[in-house]
Design a protein around this motif. Sequence first.
Motif, PDB file in Angstrom:
ATOM      1  N   SER A   3       3.885   1.631  15.656  1.00 35.55           N
ATOM      2  CA  SER A   3       4.243   0.270  15.300  1.00 35.55           C
ATOM      3  C   SER A   3       3.048  -0.531  14.851  1.00 35.55           C
ATOM      4  CB  SER A   3       4.889  -0.443  16.500  1.00 35.55           C
ATOM      5  OG  SER A   3       3.965  -0.540  17.558  1.00 35.55           O
ATOM      6  N   ALA A   4       1.850   0.007  15.030  1.00 34.25           N
ATOM      7  CA  ALA A   4       0.652  -0.686  14.575  1.00 34.25           C
ATOM      8  C   ALA A   4      -0.097   0.221  13.622  1.00 34.25           C
ATOM      9  CB  ALA A   4      -0.235  -1.056  15.763  1.00 34.25           C
ATOM     10  N   ALA A   5      -0.468  -0.307  12.450  1.00 36.93           N
ATOM     11  CA  ALA A   5      -1.143   0.516  11.467  1.00 36.93           C
ATOM     12  C   ALA A   5      -2.119  -0.315  10.672  1.00 36.93           C
ATOM     13  CB  ALA A   5      -0.117   1.158  10.518  1.00 36.93           C
ATOM     14  N   THR A   6      -3.285   0.280  10.388  1.00 37.68           N
ATOM     15  CA  THR A   6      -4.222  -0.373   9.492  1.00 37.68           C
ATOM     16  C   THR A   6      -4.226   0.371   8.176  1.00 37.68           C
ATOM     17  OG1 THR A   6      -6.052   0.952  10.351  1.00 37.68           O
ATOM     18  CG2 THR A   6      -5.679  -1.189  11.364  1.00 37.68           C
ATOM     19  N   PHE A   7      -4.733  -0.291   7.143  1.00 35.17           N
ATOM     20  CA  PHE A   7      -4.649   0.257   5.801  1.00 35.17           C
ATOM     21  C   PHE A   7      -6.039   0.420   5.223  1.00 35.17           C
ATOM     22  CE2 PHE A   7      -0.807  -1.872   6.828  1.00 35.17           C
ATOM     23  CZ  PHE A   7       0.184  -1.049   6.340  1.00 35.17           C
ATOM     24  N   ALA A   8      -6.322   1.592   4.728  1.00 29.51           N
ATOM     25  CA  ALA A   8      -7.648   1.880   4.200  1.00 29.51           C
ATOM     26  C   ALA A   8      -7.735   1.510   2.730  1.00 29.51           C
ATOM     27  CB  ALA A   8      -7.958   3.369   4.365  1.00 29.51           C
ATOM     28  N   THR A   9      -8.793   0.805   2.372  1.00 27.18           N
ATOM     29  CA  THR A   9      -9.033   0.459   0.979  1.00 27.18           C
ATOM     30  C   THR A   9      -9.913   1.520   0.342  1.00 27.18           C
ATOM     31  OG1 THR A   9      -8.927  -1.879   1.516  1.00 27.18           O
ATOM     32  CG2 THR A   9      -9.926  -1.310  -0.572  1.00 27.18           C
ATOM     33  N   PRO A  10      -9.465   2.157  -0.724  1.00 29.98           N
ATOM     34  CA  PRO A  10     -10.264   3.197  -1.363  1.00 29.98           C
ATOM     35  C   PRO A  10     -11.471   2.601  -2.063  1.00 29.98           C
ATOM     36  CG  PRO A  10      -8.294   2.769  -2.654  1.00 29.98           C
ATOM     37  CD  PRO A  10      -8.212   1.916  -1.437  1.00 29.98           C
ATOM     38  N   TYR A  83       4.683  -1.871   9.807  1.00 32.50           N
ATOM     39  CA  TYR A  83       5.557  -0.760   9.424  1.00 32.50           C
ATOM     40  C   TYR A  83       5.352  -0.259   8.003  1.00 32.50           C
ATOM     41  CZ  TYR A  83       7.867  -2.412  13.630  1.00 32.50           C
ATOM     42  OH  TYR A  83       8.126  -2.808  14.924  1.00 32.50           O
ATOM     43  N   GLY A  84       4.412  -0.845   7.272  1.00 31.16           N
ATOM     44  CA  GLY A  84       4.166  -0.350   5.921  1.00 31.16           C
ATOM     45  C   GLY A  84       4.622  -1.333   4.863  1.00 31.16           C
ATOM     46  N   ARG A  85       4.189  -1.038   3.627  1.00 38.48           N
ATOM     47  CA  ARG A  85       4.425  -1.963   2.517  1.00 38.48           C
ATOM     48  C   ARG A  85       5.632  -1.581   1.655  1.00 38.48           C
ATOM     49  NH1 ARG A  85       0.409  -4.739   5.117  1.00 38.48           N
ATOM     50  NH2 ARG A  85      -1.694  -4.241   4.407  1.00 38.48           N
ATOM     51  N   ARG A  86       5.806  -0.268   1.400  1.00 38.16           N
ATOM     52  CA  ARG A  86       6.703   0.127   0.320  1.00 38.16           C
ATOM     53  C   ARG A  86       8.176  -0.051   0.654  1.00 38.16           C
ATOM     54  NH1 ARG A  86       6.848   5.677  -3.245  1.00 38.16           N
ATOM     55  NH2 ARG A  86       7.922   6.514  -1.424  1.00 38.16           N
ATOM     56  N   ARG A  87       8.615   0.353   1.844  1.00 41.77           N
ATOM     57  CA  ARG A  87      10.043   0.236   2.167  1.00 41.77           C
ATOM     58  C   ARG A  87      10.524  -1.214   2.191  1.00 41.77           C
ATOM     59  NH1 ARG A  87      10.836   4.036   7.330  1.00 41.77           N
ATOM     60  NH2 ARG A  87       8.780   3.144   7.773  1.00 41.77           N
ATOM     61  N   PRO A  88       9.785  -2.132   2.830  1.00 36.74           N
ATOM     62  CA  PRO A  88      10.207  -3.532   2.730  1.00 36.74           C
ATOM     63  C   PRO A  88      10.218  -4.042   1.289  1.00 36.74           C
ATOM     64  CG  PRO A  88       8.639  -3.253   4.516  1.00 36.74           C
ATOM     65  CD  PRO A  88       8.649  -1.963   3.755  1.00 36.74           C
ATOM     66  N   LEU A  89       9.277  -3.556   0.484  1.00 31.97           N
ATOM     67  CA  LEU A  89       9.222  -3.982  -0.915  1.00 31.97           C
ATOM     68  C   LEU A  89      10.458  -3.515  -1.677  1.00 31.97           C
ATOM     69  CD1 LEU A  89       7.730  -5.244  -3.300  1.00 31.97           C
ATOM     70  CD2 LEU A  89       6.480  -3.085  -3.570  1.00 31.97           C
ATOM     71  N   LEU A  90      10.863  -2.282  -1.479  1.00 35.53           N
ATOM     72  CA  LEU A  90      12.049  -1.761  -2.157  1.00 35.53           C
ATOM     73  C   LEU A  90      13.307  -2.543  -1.763  1.00 35.53           C
ATOM     74  CD1 LEU A  90      11.337   2.066  -1.908  1.00 35.53           C
ATOM     75  CD2 LEU A  90      11.576   0.751  -4.024  1.00 35.53           C
ATOM     76  N   LEU A  91      13.456  -2.815  -0.483  1.00 38.77           N
ATOM     77  CA  LEU A  91      14.603  -3.600  -0.026  1.00 38.77           C
ATOM     78  C   LEU A  91      14.585  -5.000  -0.632  1.00 38.77           C
ATOM     79  CD1 LEU A  91      14.677  -2.596   3.756  1.00 38.77           C
ATOM     80  CD2 LEU A  91      16.351  -1.956   1.999  1.00 38.77           C
ATOM     81  N   ALA A  92      13.409  -5.591  -0.711  1.00 37.26           N
ATOM     82  CA  ALA A  92      13.290  -6.943  -1.240  1.00 37.26           C
ATOM     83  C   ALA A  92      13.643  -7.006  -2.726  1.00 37.26           C
ATOM     84  CB  ALA A  92      11.874  -7.475  -1.020  1.00 37.26           C
ATOM     85  N   VAL A  93      13.194  -6.018  -3.482  1.00 39.26           N
ATOM     86  CA  VAL A  93      13.483  -6.009  -4.922  1.00 39.26           C
ATOM     87  C   VAL A  93      14.974  -5.828  -5.174  1.00 39.26           C
ATOM     88  CG1 VAL A  93      13.091  -4.756  -7.079  1.00 39.26           C
ATOM     89  CG2 VAL A  93      11.172  -5.225  -5.554  1.00 39.26           C
ATOM     90  N   GLY A  94      15.623  -4.948  -4.397  1.00 39.60           N
ATOM     91  CA  GLY A  94      17.064  -4.776  -4.541  1.00 39.60           C
ATOM     92  C   GLY A  94      17.833  -6.041  -4.210  1.00 39.60           C
ATOM     93  N   LEU A  95      17.443  -6.719  -3.125  1.00 39.50           N
ATOM     94  CA  LEU A  95      18.096  -7.975  -2.749  1.00 39.50           C
ATOM     95  C   LEU A  95      17.858  -9.048  -3.799  1.00 39.50           C
ATOM     96  CD1 LEU A  95      19.660  -9.676  -0.689  1.00 39.50           C
ATOM     97  CD2 LEU A  95      17.478 -10.136   0.463  1.00 39.50           C
TER      98      LEU A  95
END
Length: 407
Positions: A3-10, A83-95
């Motif tokens: 439930s907790a995640a950090t994101f690495a910047t390349p 929980y991450g970026r992509r799944r919430p983004l996909l749901l948001a775009v569809g809505l």
Amino acid sequence: MSSAATFATPGGTEIPAARRLTLLCLAALTVMSGATVAPSLLALAAHFAQHPNSALLSRLVLSLPALTIALCAPFAGVISDRYGRRRPLLLAVGLYALAGTSALLQHSLEGILVSRILLGVAVAGTMTSVTALAGDYFTPAQRQVYMGQQGAFISLGGVICLILGGLLAELHWRGPFAIYAVALLLVPAVLLHLPEPQRSHSDKSLRKAPLYNGFWLGFAALLSAAMLNSLAFFLIPTQLPFLLRDIGINSPSLTGIAIATGNLMGALASLMLFPRVCSTFGKFGNFAFSFAAMAVGMSLISIADSYSAIIIAMAVYGSGMGTLIPHIFSTGLQSATEHMRGRVSGALTASIFIGQFLSPFWSQPWIDSFGITSAFSTIGLGLFLLSGVSITVHCLKTKTSTETILR
């Protein structure tokens, strides 16, 4: 998944063009939430003229999504960080596509307002995720370049939406709502080009990641600047159509072109002026320049008595807006640690849209009492004051830095 995640910047990696373009197109969806239907505002208000409080409620068609965005963006930021970026983004775009186009089928003002509330939920998820992804994918130097491009893309998206919305509004006031279906075209692009950033499952890093001294004070000032900017900006799509009507301009397409002029100048300023202003004047100098240009634009609108004068005023205003918006987001992301990017993005998004929502609530009573031109001149004075505050802070910081060097 933790439930907790950090994101690495390349660090130092080149961003694929398709990924950058997808992010830019998604960012442009945010301006569509209001700009698309602005040209049909007069016709919509006339259609529901018999409805109680139709003058205020018709303006809420533009500003109501902003309230929902402001309320939902902080939660979207927390979800994005955990929980991450992509799944919430996909749901948001569809809505976004579903809620935006549903107004085509509504036969009551209440039904349209409900669809606008849902659109706000979608924009909150989209904008928060896109901003956080920009923090994840780009290095600080890349991010500043990207933010200028994003500001330009948002402004150009506004130009296209306003002109196309104006043309569709000439056919029928419901026409502009069909434009929201374009969001569906971006779903495959998200799946193909926006991978979930790498994440390390470390609760400890989340708790102990440091924030520099003064972060919260500076961030509060940044949020205030974003909100006040939006309070001023939203006077244009909600009130400029009525000001144009007062000087004899009733065409929805001409209204769309007038508002789009500011967006076009904003795009040019984001690409050409923003990097130069940042490098020449620094952080607070950029704020001073942006607020001053916007103040001049608002003041010119208040005294305009012709369509050409409105166009010139909008161009001046747009030059300030184009240097301010990317600067706000670039500064915010630069300040945020990895685990805070979603929440910082959500807070910035909320502050921008709460200003948009509140705009009609102060402007309409003011206009009823003092007239529409007074609203523009008053907000122009407020922007001049903000520019003065920014100049003062810039001078104080410059003096402090000079004294430190001399010691």
